[in-house]
Every structure is written in C-alpha cells, then in structure tokens.
Design an enzyme around this catalytic site. Structure first.
Site, mmCIF file in Angstrom:
data_model
loop_
_atom_site.group_PDB
_atom_site.id
_atom_site.type_symbol
_atom_site.label_atom_id
_atom_site.label_comp_id
_atom_site.label_asym_id
_atom_site.label_seq_id
_atom_site.Cartn_x
_atom_site.Cartn_y
_atom_site.Cartn_z
ATOM 1 N N ARG A 51 -4.074 2.184 8.163
ATOM 2 C CA ARG A 51 -4.309 0.967 7.383
ATOM 3 C C ARG A 51 -3.050 0.111 7.319
ATOM 4 N NH1 ARG A 51 -6.724 3.046 1.801
ATOM 5 N NH2 ARG A 51 -7.899 1.096 1.788
ATOM 6 N N CYS A 78 7.088 -38.821 -10.373
ATOM 7 C CA CYS A 78 5.709 -39.177 -10.729
ATOM 8 C C CYS A 78 4.729 -39.054 -9.573
ATOM 9 C CB CYS A 78 5.651 -40.595 -11.305
ATOM 10 S SG CYS A 78 6.098 -41.892 -10.126
ATOM 11 N N MET A 133 -6.057 -8.033 7.267
ATOM 12 C CA MET A 133 -5.618 -7.290 8.443
ATOM 13 C C MET A 133 -6.537 -6.090 8.654
ATOM 14 S SD MET A 133 -1.531 -7.798 8.129
ATOM 15 C CE MET A 133 -1.533 -7.239 6.447
ATOM 16 N N ARG A 162 -2.579 -1.470 -6.552
ATOM 17 C CA ARG A 162 -1.793 -2.700 -6.425
ATOM 18 C C ARG A 162 -2.050 -3.532 -7.675
ATOM 19 N NH1 ARG A 162 -5.612 -4.807 -1.500
ATOM 20 N NH2 ARG A 162 -7.512 -5.081 -2.699
ATOM 21 N N SER A 193 12.167 -43.473 -11.141
ATOM 22 C CA SER A 193 11.029 -42.565 -11.086
ATOM 23 C C SER A 193 10.723 -42.317 -9.618
ATOM 24 C CB SER A 193 9.816 -43.166 -11.795
ATOM 25 O OG SER A 193 8.750 -42.257 -11.792
ATOM 26 N N LYS A 233 0.837 -1.205 0.000
ATOM 27 C CA LYS A 233 0.000 0.000 0.000
ATOM 28 C C LYS A 233 0.870 1.252 0.000
ATOM 29 C CE LYS A 233 -4.018 -0.191 2.076
ATOM 30 N NZ LYS A 233 -3.723 -1.510 2.582
ATOM 31 N N GLY A 279 -8.154 -7.668 2.879
ATOM 32 C CA GLY A 279 -9.115 -7.874 3.950
ATOM 33 C C GLY A 279 -8.613 -8.679 5.126
ATOM 34 N N TYR A 281 12.508 -35.495 -16.443
ATOM 35 C CA TYR A 281 11.090 -35.192 -16.675
ATOM 36 C C TYR A 281 10.324 -35.217 -15.358
ATOM 37 C CZ TYR A 281 10.208 -40.243 -16.219
ATOM 38 O OH TYR A 281 10.125 -41.529 -15.745
ATOM 39 N N HIS A 309 -15.270 -8.491 -0.907
ATOM 40 C CA HIS A 309 -14.341 -9.455 -0.322
ATOM 41 C C HIS A 309 -14.530 -10.832 -0.939
ATOM 42 C CE1 HIS A 309 -13.128 -12.452 2.771
ATOM 43 N NE2 HIS A 309 -12.100 -11.636 2.898
#
Length: 866
Positions: free
Chosen positions: A93, A819, A104, A336, A752, A22, A102, A838, A452
């Site tokens: 704030r 995997c 805090m 933001r 694997s 902020k 929302g 992979y 919210h």
C-alpha cells in the site's frame, strides 16, 4: 547500510515525512501496544530516489532481509504454505506524508499463485475463500501493475454472475471463482502481460507500481487541488495480510473516534461482515453502522471503543482508522487524522480543548481557515420543499442545486459554461476527482459514510449524498432512474447533504446561521490577531452581513455595482450619450441621487467603522447592451438603439481592461469624479447631522503615475474645501504603481493593493480567460498553483513588499491594505499579516481572514509549534 526499509519495531523516532502517514501511524500504534499485523516500510526517500534515478541500489536486498524477518514474526513463509500453516500473503500500500485517500494504489493478497491457492484452501478449510483471494489479487495486480482497465475484470465478473443467475459475489461457488481466476489469467496472457507466478516477482512489481502511482493523473490532480507539494513522494507499506472474509465471525471496517460530518464525540463508522479490505471504502457494498455490532458482537464493539479512546489520547486528534476482524480477533491496519467537514473541525477543536487533550492555541491552529465558508453553506428551506424523490446517507452537510452530470467530461463541459453541476455516479472512484472538484454536490447510488465519495466530498467541502440504493445510474447513457422516474444529463437536482434527501428540480435554499462554537473558537483566536480585517461590500445587506461576521470596516466598495440596477442603467446610458452639458448634468444629477442614498445606507450599516469607496473603475462600454442586441434593434428601427450602437462602436477597445477605465476615465471625464465624491461627502454630512458616525474614505483605481494621483487629489481638494477632508488613497494594481510607490506615497493617506489586476498584469494573463489553460499549467507543474486563487508570493508578492517598504519609507503615516480576492484566502492572508494594516475579503470570507490572521499571529509569536 539501510537503504530506506524498516520494520515497525525499528521505526521509533522516525518522522512522518520519511515513513509516510500510513507507516508512521502503524509504527505508533504498534509501539502503543495495539494489535497491528507485522509490516515493513519503504521510505519516501527511496521513492524519490527511484523517481529521480530510476533505481535504488541495495533496495531489493534490504526488502528480502526484512521480509525474512516478517516470516519469523508470523511463523509463515512468503508465498508458500505448509500443512495447516497458510502462506504468508502481504498487502502493498502507498502512504504519502500527507493524506491522499484513494489517490494512489493498493494491492492485497500478494504472494498468492496457483500452488498457494491450494495451500490456502487446505490451511483454512475454505476453498471458496482461497479462490476469491486469488481472483481479487489478479484484478488488482492486473490493473495497478500490468495496466489493464478495472472494467475488464468487472465485466467478466458480472457476466459470470449473470450466467449463474446470482446477484452478488458471495453467491458464487468455489468452482465459479476458480473459473473466473483462469479467465483473468488467460486475458492477461493474451494481451502480452502475463501474471507473474513467482511471489518475489509480484512483490517487486507491486512496490515499483506504488512508487510510480505518485505520478498518476488522479494523484497529481489531488495534489493540485489541495496544494500538496509534488516532491514529497510516497512510502510503501508491505504488511502481513489478515482476512475479514473468512466467514461471519470475520469482517472489515472503518471507524472514526468522532463523527467526521458533525464532530460529535463517540465511536462512529461502518462494518462489513465477511468482507475484505477495500470493500468498505470502495463503496461496492453498502455496509452497516458500527452500532449494529452491539446486536451480534458486543465485545468487539467495546474493544473498538477502547481502541478509539486510546488513539485519541495518543495522537491528540480525531482519528480515522481501518480495521479487520479475522475469526473474532481485531487487527488495526491504519490510522490517520480524519478528514472532516468545517462544522466538525470547529466542534472537534473546541471540545478537545475543553477536554484538555489540546490547548486553545492548538485548537485555533487545527481549523483550516479556508474551510470556514463551509459553515455558512445554505440548507433546504423545509417550508417550501416538495417531497424528495430519493433518500440516501448524509455524507457531507449543506445543500446544493445543479445540473445532473454523469462524467468528468460532462462536469467540465457544464462548468465551462458557468453552470453549477451535481455529479451523479453509481459510486465514485479516484478517477472521478476532476468531476468532484468541479461539482456543487455529489450523489452516489452505492457506498457508505466512509466511502470514497463521502471522504473526498468532506475534504472538498461540498455537500454529498451517498448510498442512495433506490437510484440506478447509467453513466454511459447519461441518465438515472428512481423507480419509474427518470432524469437525464442537464436536468436540475437539489441535494441535501445534511439529511440525505434528493429533490428533482431547484428547491429554495436558506442561509445557514453558522455556529456558536465557531464564535467561541474565534474568541480564542482574536487576541493573537494583529492584522485588521475589513470586507468587500457594495450593498447595505453585504455590509450588515460582513459586520455580523466581525468585519472592522469596508476595504472596498465598488461604486459601479450600484449603477447596474434596472432603474439606473438608463441614466448611465444617457450620460454616455450626452451631447450637451445640459444632458450630461441631468444624467449626473439623477445618478448623484442614487449614489448618495446608497452611500448613506452603507455608511449607516458600518457606523463608526471605515468605509473605503473606490470611484468608477470599469470602462463605459460595460454599461451598454451587447453589440449584437443593439445591431438587431437598430435594424428594426429603434432610434435609441441606433444611437447607443454608434456610441458603443466609438467606445470599442481591443483590450478594454487595459484601456479607458479607472483613473484615466475619471480624469478625462471629471464630472463623473465630482459627482461620485460629492455624493459620498453629502451622504456623510447628512448622517452626521442625524447623529451617526460615518467614516468614509475615497480611493482612485488603476493609477500608473504620480501625476495621475496629483490631478485626482486636486479634484478631490475642491470638494474637501466645501465638506471637509476625508482620507484619500489609491489602489496599487499596476506593476508601475508598485515600482513608483515612493513617489506616490507622499500624495496619499493609504494604499490598497488590488491584487486581482496586479496579478493579471504581472503575469500577463486575463482572469476571465485563463481558466482555459491555467488548470493544465498547474497540472503540468509549470505553475505551482493558480495565482488568481492564491497570492503569488515570488512575483506579485515581491512587488507588494517593495511597494510597502518604499511607500512607508516615503510616508511613515501611510496605511496599507489588500482588497483583491486574495484577501480572503488563508495562505495569502498569512503572507501579508506582518506587512499590511488590514486585509479585505468578501463577506462570507471575513471569517477565513480573521482566523488566518490569528493563526499567522500565533506562528509569528511562536506560542505553539508550527
């Protein structure tokens, strides 16, 4: 010496980590020449020090000095009005480095007291506004700083409206609001927490409360869900108040520079006339779209368009900004990078790259890989859908079916039973984060597209319908009404977050086809990807789907899943019950036919690509009916049930997941091993004869010793001599196998890593049961995250790295893959990107793995920062 307090003009060059999101946004907007009310920022370092040591030496002296500077910039005195000049009031704030909407605490109108109310009324000529500002301050301060429940203030407000016979706050008179303010004051006095009339005392209390809010339960839950570090702390922004509730020429709103649900370019958002800061995002009143400004304030709309364009050029990302209009003058209060759905993230990234705002590489890095399955969310089948019972605002796309619940507790209860839920609330608040996280979808009666509920749902990637004003929700009674129709907790709902429609009962859903823009983004990403991506697939349908998503083969085909079909289970049970070699052979022959056909179809779907087939892994008891069912049938005289019951008791293990399964079962029941491998080799042979290019690989699970691998390979070699060899490998899923990798590697063609079992055994926990305590463990900070969802790099990752290094040293030709379920989780993929050949993921997470692997390649080659 500065202890960590800066004016906006002094904050140039300071980081977001220090100023919080902020404060950083305000400082950047002020430097860009946008209209920002003066403010001071207390840094995250001051917060961390306060939480660590309980005090920050010199802090209050520095705040006083900067507050004096604010007075000079505004021409007002903090808490004291003089003649036509109103008192300087401030908002206090929170502002963490990472957006936590929302989670805090915020306090508005701070600095007001009984004397100040009179001064504010005198200066503005509006007593109603002055008393409304004071009662709002009392309620916010009472909740955030003094610890009273918000419901207490709301109940007193509702009771007053009922006595006066009015429906909305705006209909209350100045005298009503004065009476309400004194009710609040008397209540706080009676509970031993009187409201401080000294503005400086108010400010100190508010700053410390915001510091402490970093540790409140909802903030900690939010950080756990999103993997935000616990030690960042929050900055505190103390900003001169501007007022949107001074009449019809004033208002408050939230704007997006692009649509956060779809990504469409253009100003998007909502506005409330004659309203103050939190009214829009709190969802208390349903606002109107910004486009309505064209009807009564076209100059303001054009100014907002110019602001949106400037913000995008400056920050090079889609912005979510809050603003207030005070008597026709626009002020920017926050900006933001806006939270967005997966669909919007992809569109925004691709289109911004095409517009030249960012590079293609930046576009690829802008998209959260774990969010991509959201692009594949199902939609309501319009051809089979009934009439909806309700329509609200489409806040987060996709469709969801689940049981209606009205509280966090109910959501937890149903989720513990494995039942999908739809959270239904009048409006959501930060206290609802647990229920929202557990839900398949969210439905609210109030609130707009920037409420919210909408913001959090988009962040979580769950469908949401908000602002369904015909809906009446009674959470305490566990029910809701739409006209004369009522539904209660547990009844099934279907919501469509793309259209805002709500249906009673389960409505048929259809799969989404994804988006062309995603394919364009992935085309930009692919040149940077070095890690291969395969799929975990057990059926031809899964294989085809995975291939369509770009899978380069199958890294895990679980053969036991083929045995659970209705016509096959009886033959598995005959195999278990076989008393003679002839009975065993008959059962195996039937199962061989089933397996061969399955393998043929899967190999055909992956023609030309590797398919790694894992031989039977689970214990045999899993193929038997539950003991209570067998006992009941046996008592009724069912002879087959009696035989199965006796066999089930013989097979019973106290801990079957660490018992007679995997390679142990295959080596001691070698006929099963031979049947499965022969079926695979025969399927490949037939496909070759038909002109296809099958590429099967076989692996044995759960090995813990090289001798197990030697024996299994000897069994395989018998069939390889008949059919020809195929790659032979093993899963590394026990810690001992990882530690003995150097001895196992020369015996196989590939490893694997089965990180599901490797995680369970390394941590000594069961994935099936750990849900009873793991969330609490993470919440308490004992584990930084749930290791069943994200690969534990410190422990499991260390074993994996050791096995890779020693395995490759012993066998330079060794192929390496992953995997487990971690194979489709972005951070886990990035960890193994430079270690393995992979990764293998479930079909719908193949896209996540592809993007995460490309992002890892970009970061490794340093083509872009970060």
């Amino acid at each position: 010496m500065n202890t960590g307090v800066f004016l906006l003009s002094e904050a140039r060059g300071l980081s977001r980590d220090l100023l919080g999101g902020k404060g950083y946004g305000l400082a950047e907007m002020a430097q860009a020449g946008l209209p920002v009310p003066p403010a001071l920022i207390i840094t995250t370092e001051a917060c961390r020090r306060f939480l660590r040591e309980g005090a920050v030496p010199g802090l209050w002296e520095e705040v006083r000095a900067k507050l004096s500077a604010l007075e000079g910039l505004t021409g007002k005195r903090f808490g004291h009005g003089e003649g036509a000049t109103p008192p300087l009031l401030v908002s206090v704030r929170s502002g963490a480095p990472v957006s936590m909407p929302g989670m805090m605490d915020t306090i508005l109108n701070l600095g007001l007291n009984l004397e100040g109310v009179q001064a504010l009324a005198r200066a503005t000529g509006n007593p109603r506004f002055a008393w409304d500002a004071f009662r709002r301050l009392l309620a916010m301060y009472g909740e955030v700083v003094l610890g009273e429940k918000a419901e207490v203030f709301e109940e007193k407000l509702s009771a007053l409206k009922e006595r006066r016979g009015v429906a909305s706050d705006a209909e209350l008179s100045p005298e009503d609001l004065e009476e309400l303010s004194f009710q609040y004051l008397r209540h706080l006095e009676a509970r031993g927490t009187p409201f401080p009339m000294d503005p400086w005392d108010q400010l100190q209390g508010a700053i410390l409360a915001v510091f402490r809010s970093w540790q409140n339960p909802r903030a900690r839950t939010y950080r756990r869900i999103y993997g935000i570090p616990e030690d960042l702390g929050t900055a505190v922004v103390v900003q001169a108040m501007v007022f949107g509730n001074l009449g019809e020429d004033s208002g408050t709103g939230v704007g997006f520079t692009r649509n956060p649900a779809t990504g469409e370019r253009g100003l998007y958002g909502e506005y409330l006339r004659n309203a103050q800061g939190e009214d829009v995002v709190a969802g208390i009143r349903t606002p109107e779209p910004l486009e309505r400004l064209l009807d009564y304030a076209p100059e303001l709309y054009r100014e907002l368009q110019e602001v949106a364009a400037l913000l995008e050029r400056h920050f090079r990302d889609m912005q979510d900004f809050e603003f207030t209009v005070e008597r026709g003058k626009l002020y920017l209060l926050q900006t933001r990078s806006g939270k967005r759905t997966a669909q919007a993230a992809v569109r925004i990234a691709v289109e911004m790259a095409k517009e030249g705002l960012i590079t293609r590489e930046e576009a690829v890095l802008r998209v959260e890989a774990n969010a991509l399955p959201g692009l594949l969310r199902p939609a309501v089948d319009r051809d089979r859908a009934p009439e909806p019972i309700l329509k609200g605002l489409p806040a987060s796309p996709g469709a969801a079916v689940g049981h209606a619940v009205f509280s966090n507790e109910a959501a937890e209860r149903y989720a513990a039973q494995g039942l999908p839920v739809i959270l239904v609330r009048p409006e959501t608040t930060p206290e609802d984060i647990t229920g929202m996280y557990l839900s398949r979808g969210i439905l609210t009666a109030r609130g707009g597209l920037t409420s919210h509920a909408a913001v959090v749902a988009r962040g979580l990637g769950v469908p949401a319908v908000v602002g369904a004003e015909a809906l009446r929700v009674y959470p305490e009674e566990g029910r809701a009404q739409v006209g004369g129709l009522e539904f209660k907790e547990g009844e099934v709902l279907t919501i469509d977050g793309s259209t805002g429609e709500v249906y009673l009962g389960a409505v048929a859903l259809v799969a989404s086809a994804g988006e062309a823009l995603l394919q364009e983004l992935l085309a930009w990403a692919e040149p940077h990807r070095r890690l291969g991506v395969r799929a975990n697939a057990d059926t031809p349908e899964d294989a085809q789907r995975a291939r369509a998503f770009g899978a380069e083969g199958i890294g895990l085909c679980r053969t036991e899943h083929m045995f659970f079909h209705e016509e096959r289970i009886p033959w598995v049970r005959r195999l278990i019950l076989a008393r003679t070699p002839e009975e065993e052979a008959e059962a195996l022959e039937r199962l061989f036919a089933f397996q061969k056909q399955d393998f043929k179809e899967i190999l055909k779907a992956m023609d030309g690509l590797p398919v790694t087939v894992r031989l039977l892994d689970p214990p045999l008891h899993e193929f038997l009916p539950p003991l209570p069912d067998l006992e009941g049938k046996a008592r009724a005289g069912d002879e087959e049930a009696q035989a199965l019951l006796e066999r089930a008791k013989a097979l019973h293990e106290q801990n079957p997941m660490l018992g007679f399964r995997g390679v142990r079962l295959l080596l001691l029941r070698p006929a099963i091993f031979r049947m499965q491998l022969r079926a695979l080799l025969e399927a490949a042979k037939e496909l070759k004869e038909e002109g296809f290019d099958p590429r099967p690989e076989v692996m044995v699970p759960l090995v813990a010793d090289p001798k197990e691998v030697e024996r299994a390979k000897a069994l395989a070699e018998e069939l390889f001599q008949e059919y020809g060899p195929i790659p032979f490998g093993t899963m590394i899923e026990t810690p001992r196998a990882a530690l003995l990798a150097a001895e196992i590697a020369p015996l196989v063609d590939f490893f694997s890593f089965g990180t599901n079992d490797l995680t369970q055994m390394t941590f000594g926990l069961s994935r099936d049961d750990a849900g009873k305590f793991l969330p609490r463990y993470v919440e308490e900070g004992l584990f930084p995250f749930d290791p069943t969802e994200r690969l534990d790099e410190k422990g499991v990752g260390r074993l994996l790295r050791l096995a890779v290094e020693e395995g490759r040293r012993a066998n330079p030709r060794l192929k390496l893959g992953l995997c487990g379920e971690h194979g489709g989780e972005a951070r886990s993929v990035q960890f193994v990107a430079d270690l393995l050949d992979y990764t293998s993921a479930s079909p719908f997470r193949v896209l996540t793995a592809r993007l995460a692997a490309a992002q890892a390649g970009m970061r490794a080659s340093r083509t872009v920062p970060g």
